[in-house]
Design a protein around this motif. Sequence first.
Motif, PDB file in Angstrom:
ATOM      1  N   TRP A 135      68.783  33.063  49.195  1.00 30.07           N
ATOM      2  CA  TRP A 135      69.688  33.130  48.051  1.00 30.07           C
ATOM      3  C   TRP A 135      70.101  31.729  47.597  1.00 30.07           C
ATOM      4  O   TRP A 135      70.341  30.825  48.410  1.00 30.07           O
ATOM      5  N   LEU A 136      70.203  31.616  46.238  1.00 28.10           N
ATOM      6  CA  LEU A 136      70.530  30.321  45.643  1.00 28.10           C
ATOM      7  C   LEU A 136      71.889  30.381  44.945  1.00 28.10           C
ATOM      8  O   LEU A 136      72.281  31.421  44.406  1.00 28.10           O
ATOM      9  N   SER A 137      72.558  29.254  44.920  1.00 23.41           N
ATOM     10  CA  SER A 137      73.820  29.145  44.187  1.00 23.41           C
ATOM     11  C   SER A 137      73.509  28.948  42.700  1.00 23.41           C
ATOM     12  O   SER A 137      72.558  28.246  42.346  1.00 23.41           O
ATOM     13  N   ALA A 138      74.352  29.555  41.834  1.00 20.01           N
ATOM     14  CA  ALA A 138      74.165  29.379  40.389  1.00 20.01           C
ATOM     15  C   ALA A 138      74.329  27.912  40.006  1.00 20.01           C
ATOM     16  O   ALA A 138      73.857  27.471  38.968  1.00 20.01           O
ATOM     17  N   PHE A 139      75.021  27.159  40.862  1.00 17.82           N
ATOM     18  CA  PHE A 139      75.262  25.742  40.579  1.00 17.82           C
ATOM     19  C   PHE A 139      74.273  24.839  41.307  1.00 17.82           C
ATOM     20  O   PHE A 139      74.473  23.629  41.420  1.00 17.82           O
ATOM     21  N   GLY A 140      73.215  25.423  41.841  1.00 22.02           N
ATOM     22  CA  GLY A 140      72.152  24.602  42.432  1.00 22.02           C
ATOM     23  C   GLY A 140      72.127  24.617  43.953  1.00 22.02           C
ATOM     24  O   GLY A 140      73.180  24.621  44.600  1.00 22.02           O
ATOM     25  N   GLY A 141      70.924  24.656  44.519  1.00 17.95           N
ATOM     26  CA  GLY A 141      70.758  24.590  45.970  1.00 17.95           C
ATOM     27  C   GLY A 141      70.982  25.929  46.645  1.00 17.95           C
ATOM     28  O   GLY A 141      71.222  26.957  45.989  1.00 17.95           O
ATOM     29  N   SER A 142      70.912  25.908  47.980  1.00 15.86           N
ATOM     30  CA  SER A 142      71.104  27.140  48.742  1.00 15.86           C
ATOM     31  C   SER A 142      72.512  27.696  48.529  1.00 15.86           C
ATOM     32  O   SER A 142      73.467  26.944  48.306  1.00 15.86           O
ATOM     33  N   ALA A 143      72.624  29.028  48.587  1.00 11.25           N
ATOM     34  CA  ALA A 143      73.940  29.666  48.467  1.00 11.25           C
ATOM     35  C   ALA A 143      74.664  29.677  49.810  1.00 11.25           C
ATOM     36  O   ALA A 143      75.712  30.303  49.947  1.00 11.25           O
ATOM     37  N   TRP A 144      74.107  29.003  50.831  1.00 15.61           N
ATOM     38  CA  TRP A 144      74.698  29.014  52.171  1.00 15.61           C
ATOM     39  C   TRP A 144      75.066  27.599  52.604  1.00 15.61           C
ATOM     40  O   TRP A 144      74.282  26.668  52.401  1.00 15.61           O
ATOM     41  N   THR A 145      76.229  27.450  53.195  1.00 16.29           N
ATOM     42  CA  THR A 145      76.622  26.145  53.749  1.00 16.29           C
ATOM     43  C   THR A 145      77.036  26.350  55.209  1.00 16.29           C
ATOM     44  O   THR A 145      77.693  27.332  55.559  1.00 16.29           O
ATOM     45  N   TRP A 146      76.641  25.394  56.010  1.00 18.37           N
ATOM     46  CA  TRP A 146      76.864  25.449  57.455  1.00 18.37           C
ATOM     47  C   TRP A 146      78.295  25.105  57.799  1.00 18.37           C
ATOM     48  O   TRP A 146      78.886  24.182  57.211  1.00 18.37           O
ATOM     49  N   ASN A 147      78.881  25.857  58.717  1.00 17.24           N
ATOM     50  CA  ASN A 147      80.217  25.545  59.204  1.00 17.24           C
ATOM     51  C   ASN A 147      80.140  25.278  60.700  1.00 17.24           C
ATOM     52  O   ASN A 147      79.692  26.134  61.471  1.00 17.24           O
TER      53      ASN A 147
END
Length: 534
Positions: free
Chosen positions: A149-161
């Motif tokens: 899945w992609l973010s509408a604002f660019g790049g992956s829709a996932w961020t690591w925590n």
Amino acid sequence: MSDAAQTPASADWLAGASLYHVYIRSFQDSSGSGVGDLRGVIDRLPHIVALGVDALWLSPFYASPMEDWGYDVSDHTAVDPAYGAMADFDELVEKAHSAGLKIVIDLVFSHTSDRHAWFVESASSRDNTKADWYVWADPKQDGTPPNNWLSAFGGSAWTWNRDREQYYLHDFLPSQPSLDFAQGAVQAALLEIARFWRSRGVDGFRLDTMNSYFHDRDLRDNPPAPDGISAQPRANPFLQQLHLYDRAQRGDLRPLADFLGQIEAMGAATIVGRIGDRLKAERAGPSCFTYVLPDVGFSASSMADAIRDAYAASRDARICWAWSNHDTIRHATRFTTKHADVDGIAAICAWIAAVLPGVFTVYQGDELGLEEARIGEDHLRDPFGRRFWPEIHGRDGARTPFPWQGAEPNAGFTTGEPWLPVCPRHVPRSVDRQAGDPRSVLSTYRAALGLRNRLGLSKAELLGCKAEGDLLLLEVRSEQGTIRATFNLGPTLQSSALGRHTVLAQSPGARFEDGRLHLGPGEFLIQTALGSGG
Ligand code: BGC
């Protein structure tokens, strides 16, 4: 505080209303900070009242780190100091109500800011009380994000925590984590927020990005988009996917409908995004869905198709038409063709809107015929534009400061340094330069909305909508009778076999000759139909 909490008034006021959409940040600065504020909106209420609209729709003014200019909320029940204080909001509600205007506010419920207390807690461990309030998922075995899945604002829709050793989902910026709307506790907390604002006198809510409330629980990969679906340059790969699994699915609609029903039970009207046309099958409530009139070209046939289709998808004219908003290129620019100039487009669009059944929204500046401002890279503030410049310019061009007084510094918007530059081409279009001129776009808007109100056109029924060559023909039935409106959107003189009846409004060159109506480019005529009694 208003008595709204005690009196769950009917939400029916929205049927056929016209709304004025205020992007607060760029409307009127009262403090010299360079940023528009709530007090500025209070000061400018007379302008909104004089337009003849029924309600004000305010962009988000909640506490926010402003990474997406207020659509990243860090506290839903606090006013951001940049926009004023809660007392200013209460005063705005009171003054708007005394002036006969209803208040609609944006509810940003699909995501929050990562600085929201809910996210801070949710991110702190896997077993806190809000651990499942956001969408968390383990990495794949190779450490990469759970799916494509992609973010509408660019790049992956996932961020690591790092703390949870998990990824979180964000449909927009990494600093805008997606709430997990499927959780009952999340829905209850969101309803509490709606109740809070309703008790302060808010009459209606626009629910932002409702299609982002849900996602596939199995986190399946999105398939690639079929060729040709991508309308924008490939700078943003988001459009290369078919968003089958990261956005609302048909089976998800029932809980959304129930949620809207609970808000409406508070006596508030609701406006939802494009997903609303699918929601209508699920419920009988009064919410309506927003539809931005097309950017497929300024032609009678594309306009007729778009209006007919959107109207058919609405229920009882529960549709909220708009030409422009804070996310789209201003329509005076979008529609520019070799034969149609900005004034012509702005004026004819005002008259088309006058006869469209349903809710109609004027985005601030539409009534002045503002074009899209050109913003240089140095001045870009929209995170979307900054990410994809220069292929995609972002949304700043539709968000520049509103021009009030042509001779004042910054056209009267601020005495300070404006957060976005005032567009020099907007200065001659300022309110004070147009107000006294009967041929100005501003006067046209006042006249068009006046006609809409007088004839109850907003509550009318669409009987016909078709193109005849370059002519757009609309026929609507209101309580006052049947009305026919004809607009020439083409570059040449057009004529139609229409008899003359009672003319309600027309452009100066419209004329009947030899039993036909003749309209030059940009001309229009609105009249009663035979037997209408009008
Ligand atoms: C708003 C945008 C915003 C986005 C993500 C949209 O519905 O209209 O301005 O960038 O939500 O927060």
